[in-house]
Design an enzyme around this catalytic site. Structure first.
Site, PDB file in Angstrom:
ATOM      1  N   GLY A 146      14.407  28.416   5.364  1.00  0.00           N
ATOM      2  CA  GLY A 146      15.149  29.189   5.894  1.00  0.00           C
ATOM      3  C   GLY A 146      14.573  30.307   6.595  1.00  0.00           C
ATOM      4  N   CYS A 147      14.355  31.469   5.931  1.00  0.00           N
ATOM      5  CA  CYS A 147      13.792  32.448   6.430  1.00  0.00           C
ATOM      6  C   CYS A 147      12.416  32.342   7.016  1.00  0.00           C
ATOM      7  CB  CYS A 147      14.031  33.786   5.818  1.00  0.00           C
ATOM      8  SG  CYS A 147      15.879  34.335   5.638  1.00  0.00           S
TER       9      CYS A 147
END
Length: 211
Positions: A146-147
């Site tokens: 994700g991030c």
């Protein structure tokens, strides 16, 4: 099974380190590291925190900049349309937005708050690294799929050389962790380990020692 990407030339050109490294630490906050929180306690994230603290220590000793970030919203209306419900509980000042104590103990040079996945989106991270004449960004943090992935792509898009120590990033799921690292390795970044990153930082420090 043959690697169809490699056959097409993906991953055929290593990036390497440039003139000056900097470290970014993505979302190592208690909401993602502490098992008391819904998203905390993943073994890969725990391993990554320990190795990143070691890497930060080397970077700080060498004078390489370290920028950390946390996800924190001023209020519900300040959050994008996240599909991960516990993320929406990360309101500024709440317990889940505090840096993990092991990361805080290494005293990052800058701590930024963000609302989107990438440490670079809507923050001063890119400008700070450019001002510090950094050309190589070592990406650490969570979550890999994700991030961290978003930060890797933004660092690449901003023109930085991107290095990702595999043991300094973590995910909830090992398959997602490895698949995403393999994919960014084909396109945007070198996948290394903490020891390789520390050795590169120490070489840079020796080469620039004016004492």
């Amino acid at each position: 099974m043959s690697d169809v990407y490699a056959a097409k030339g993906y991953g055929s050109r290593p990036i390497g380190f440039g003139e000056k490294p900097g470290v970014v630490v993505v979302d190592f906050q208690t909401g993602f590291t502490d098992p008391a929180f819904p998203m905390g306690g993943a073994p890969l994230v725990e391993r990554a925190v320990e190795n990143t603290a070691r890497l930060m220590r080397a970077a700080k000793a060498a004078g390489a900049p370290v920028i950390a970030c946390v996800v924190a919203f001023d209020g519900p209306k300040g959050a994008p349309h996240w599909k991960v419900a516990p993320v929406l509980d990360l309101l500024a000042g709440s317990a889940g937005t505090a840096l993990d104590p092991r990361i805080a103990a290494e005293e990052p040079d800058v701590v930024l708050a963000k609302t989107a996945p990438s440490i670079f989106f809507g923050t001063a991270a890119g400008a700070i690294l450019t001002r510090e004449r950094v050309d190589t960004v070592i990406v650490t943090g969570c979550i890999t799929s994700g991030c961290v992935r978003a930060s890797i792509i933004d660092a690449f898009s901003l023109g930085f050389r991107v290095q990702v120590p595999e043991d300094c990033v973590g995910d909830q799921d090992e398959v997602a962790h490895r698949q995403n690292l393999k994919d960014v390795e084909r396109r945007y970044a070198d996948i290394i380990d903490a020891d390789t990153a520390i050795a590169a930082i120490e070489r840079w420090s020796r080469a620039n020692d004016r004492s």
